[in-house]
Write a protein that holds these residues in place. Structure first.
Motif, mmCIF file in Angstrom:
data_model
loop_
_atom_site.group_PDB
_atom_site.id
_atom_site.type_symbol
_atom_site.label_atom_id
_atom_site.label_comp_id
_atom_site.label_asym_id
_atom_site.label_seq_id
_atom_site.Cartn_x
_atom_site.Cartn_y
_atom_site.Cartn_z
ATOM 1 N N MET A 1 68.783 -15.849 -42.596
ATOM 2 C CA MET A 1 69.292 -15.334 -43.855
ATOM 3 C C MET A 1 68.144 -14.981 -44.797
ATOM 4 O O MET A 1 68.213 -13.976 -45.496
ATOM 5 C CB MET A 1 70.231 -16.375 -44.477
ATOM 6 C CG MET A 1 70.833 -15.945 -45.770
ATOM 7 S SD MET A 1 71.979 -14.594 -45.464
ATOM 8 C CE MET A 1 72.559 -14.327 -47.076
ATOM 9 N N ARG A 2 67.124 -15.819 -44.801
ATOM 10 C CA ARG A 2 65.984 -15.581 -45.660
ATOM 11 C C ARG A 2 65.253 -14.298 -45.269
ATOM 12 O O ARG A 2 64.770 -13.557 -46.124
ATOM 13 C CB ARG A 2 65.032 -16.767 -45.568
ATOM 14 C CG ARG A 2 64.320 -17.037 -46.867
ATOM 15 C CD ARG A 2 63.589 -18.318 -46.818
ATOM 16 N NE ARG A 2 62.353 -18.080 -46.065
ATOM 17 C CZ ARG A 2 61.414 -18.968 -45.907
ATOM 18 N NH1 ARG A 2 61.568 -20.165 -46.377
ATOM 19 N NH2 ARG A 2 60.317 -18.683 -45.260
ATOM 20 N N ASP A 3 65.201 -14.010 -43.964
ATOM 21 C CA ASP A 3 64.552 -12.780 -43.493
ATOM 22 C C ASP A 3 65.295 -11.537 -43.978
ATOM 23 O O ASP A 3 64.668 -10.535 -44.314
ATOM 24 C CB ASP A 3 64.473 -12.761 -41.964
ATOM 25 C CG ASP A 3 63.419 -13.715 -41.430
ATOM 26 O OD1 ASP A 3 62.535 -14.120 -42.213
ATOM 27 O OD2 ASP A 3 63.490 -14.040 -40.233
ATOM 28 N N VAL A 4 66.603 -11.600 -44.004
ATOM 29 C CA VAL A 4 67.401 -10.453 -44.451
ATOM 30 C C VAL A 4 67.085 -10.141 -45.915
ATOM 31 O O VAL A 4 66.909 -8.975 -46.297
ATOM 32 C CB VAL A 4 68.909 -10.732 -44.249
ATOM 33 C CG1 VAL A 4 69.739 -9.641 -44.886
ATOM 34 C CG2 VAL A 4 69.244 -10.868 -42.777
ATOM 35 N N ILE A 5 66.991 -11.165 -46.721
ATOM 36 C CA ILE A 5 66.673 -10.963 -48.138
ATOM 37 C C ILE A 5 65.257 -10.410 -48.284
ATOM 38 O O ILE A 5 65.019 -9.481 -49.068
ATOM 39 C CB ILE A 5 66.852 -12.281 -48.923
ATOM 40 C CG1 ILE A 5 68.326 -12.672 -48.951
ATOM 41 C CG2 ILE A 5 66.296 -12.147 -50.347
ATOM 42 C CD1 ILE A 5 68.601 -14.032 -49.533
ATOM 43 N N ARG A 6 64.323 -10.959 -47.525
ATOM 44 C CA ARG A 6 62.939 -10.480 -47.582
ATOM 45 C C ARG A 6 62.851 -9.014 -47.165
ATOM 46 O O ARG A 6 62.195 -8.202 -47.821
ATOM 47 C CB ARG A 6 62.048 -11.342 -46.692
ATOM 48 C CG ARG A 6 60.573 -11.068 -46.953
ATOM 49 C CD ARG A 6 59.679 -11.952 -46.153
ATOM 50 N NE ARG A 6 59.373 -11.190 -44.931
ATOM 51 C CZ ARG A 6 59.080 -11.711 -43.767
ATOM 52 N NH1 ARG A 6 59.077 -13.018 -43.615
ATOM 53 N NH2 ARG A 6 58.802 -10.961 -42.747
ATOM 54 N N TYR A 7 63.526 -8.649 -46.087
ATOM 55 C CA TYR A 7 63.526 -7.250 -45.636
ATOM 56 C C TYR A 7 64.174 -6.342 -46.678
ATOM 57 O O TYR A 7 63.718 -5.216 -46.900
ATOM 58 C CB TYR A 7 64.240 -7.109 -44.306
ATOM 59 C CG TYR A 7 63.510 -7.737 -43.134
ATOM 60 C CD1 TYR A 7 62.121 -7.716 -43.058
ATOM 61 C CD2 TYR A 7 64.213 -8.354 -42.126
ATOM 62 C CE1 TYR A 7 61.460 -8.304 -41.998
ATOM 63 C CE2 TYR A 7 63.557 -8.938 -41.047
ATOM 64 C CZ TYR A 7 62.175 -8.909 -40.989
ATOM 65 O OH TYR A 7 61.529 -9.481 -39.935
ATOM 66 N N GLY A 8 65.202 -6.830 -47.321
ATOM 67 C CA GLY A 8 65.848 -6.048 -48.374
ATOM 68 C C GLY A 8 64.922 -5.805 -49.546
ATOM 69 O O GLY A 8 64.873 -4.701 -50.095
ATOM 70 N N VAL A 9 64.181 -6.811 -49.944
ATOM 71 C CA VAL A 9 63.239 -6.677 -51.060
ATOM 72 C C VAL A 9 62.099 -5.727 -50.681
ATOM 73 O O VAL A 9 61.713 -4.853 -51.470
ATOM 74 C CB VAL A 9 62.690 -8.065 -51.482
ATOM 75 C CG1 VAL A 9 61.528 -7.926 -52.451
ATOM 76 C CG2 VAL A 9 63.802 -8.900 -52.085
ATOM 77 N N VAL A 10 61.581 -5.861 -49.467
ATOM 78 C CA VAL A 10 60.510 -4.968 -49.006
ATOM 79 C C VAL A 10 61.002 -3.524 -48.972
ATOM 80 O O VAL A 10 60.321 -2.596 -49.426
ATOM 81 C CB VAL A 10 59.979 -5.415 -47.628
ATOM 82 C CG1 VAL A 10 59.062 -4.358 -47.023
ATOM 83 C CG2 VAL A 10 59.252 -6.745 -47.754
ATOM 84 N N LEU A 11 62.189 -3.325 -48.449
ATOM 85 C CA LEU A 11 62.756 -1.985 -48.388
ATOM 86 C C LEU A 11 62.972 -1.415 -49.791
ATOM 87 O O LEU A 11 62.690 -0.241 -50.045
ATOM 88 C CB LEU A 11 64.075 -1.995 -47.611
ATOM 89 C CG LEU A 11 64.760 -0.649 -47.425
ATOM 90 C CD1 LEU A 11 63.855 0.312 -46.674
ATOM 91 C CD2 LEU A 11 66.070 -0.835 -46.680
ATOM 92 N N ALA A 12 63.440 -2.221 -50.712
ATOM 93 C CA ALA A 12 63.636 -1.774 -52.088
ATOM 94 C C ALA A 12 62.308 -1.381 -52.730
ATOM 95 O O ALA A 12 62.233 -0.374 -53.450
ATOM 96 C CB ALA A 12 64.328 -2.856 -52.910
ATOM 97 N N LEU A 13 61.249 -2.141 -52.484
ATOM 98 C CA LEU A 13 59.922 -1.802 -53.010
ATOM 99 C C LEU A 13 59.413 -0.488 -52.423
ATOM 100 O O LEU A 13 58.872 0.363 -53.142
ATOM 101 C CB LEU A 13 58.930 -2.926 -52.731
ATOM 102 C CG LEU A 13 59.102 -4.190 -53.564
ATOM 103 C CD1 LEU A 13 58.161 -5.290 -53.071
ATOM 104 C CD2 LEU A 13 58.834 -3.890 -55.026
ATOM 105 N N ILE A 14 59.576 -0.302 -51.130
ATOM 106 C CA ILE A 14 59.151 0.943 -50.477
ATOM 107 C C ILE A 14 59.910 2.128 -51.063
ATOM 108 O O ILE A 14 59.321 3.170 -51.373
ATOM 109 C CB ILE A 14 59.340 0.853 -48.948
ATOM 110 C CG1 ILE A 14 58.343 -0.143 -48.365
ATOM 111 C CG2 ILE A 14 59.186 2.220 -48.295
ATOM 112 C CD1 ILE A 14 58.570 -0.470 -46.901
#
Length: 89
Positions: A1-14
């Motif tokens: 679950m934590r990875d999904v949030i991290r990937y979402g934040v990275v994608l939002a920054l990109i």
């Protein structure tokens, strides 16, 4: 679950960085693109009415006709002048 949030934040920054770069490039090129379109239109008008040196946009005068489907290819209506003499439309 934590990875999904991290990937979402990275994608939002990109996406935010990409949107900022696109906005910056658009701001730089907006005037050049408008000038190029105006030059292209002027050349097209000069090609259609070779004797004309000045063009007046009269599209607003026929806007009721341009809304009809049989005129969907008509982009504008211009009068071409050479000095004070009307060359064509």
């Amino acid at each position: 679950m934590r990875d999904v949030i991290r990937y979402g934040v990275v994608l939002a920054l990109i996406c935010t960085v990409a949107a900022g770069v696109l906005a910056y490039v658009n701001d730089i090129t907006e005037e050049k693109i408008a000038a190029q379109k105006a030059l292209e239109e002027e050349r097209a008008l000069a090609g259609a009415l070779p004797g004309a040196t000045d063009f007046k946009d009269k599209t607003a005068d026929i806007s009721n006709l341009l809304s009809r489907p049989e005129f969907n290819l008509v982009k504008g209506y211009y009068l071409g002048y050479s000095g004070d003499r009307l060359v064509g439309a």
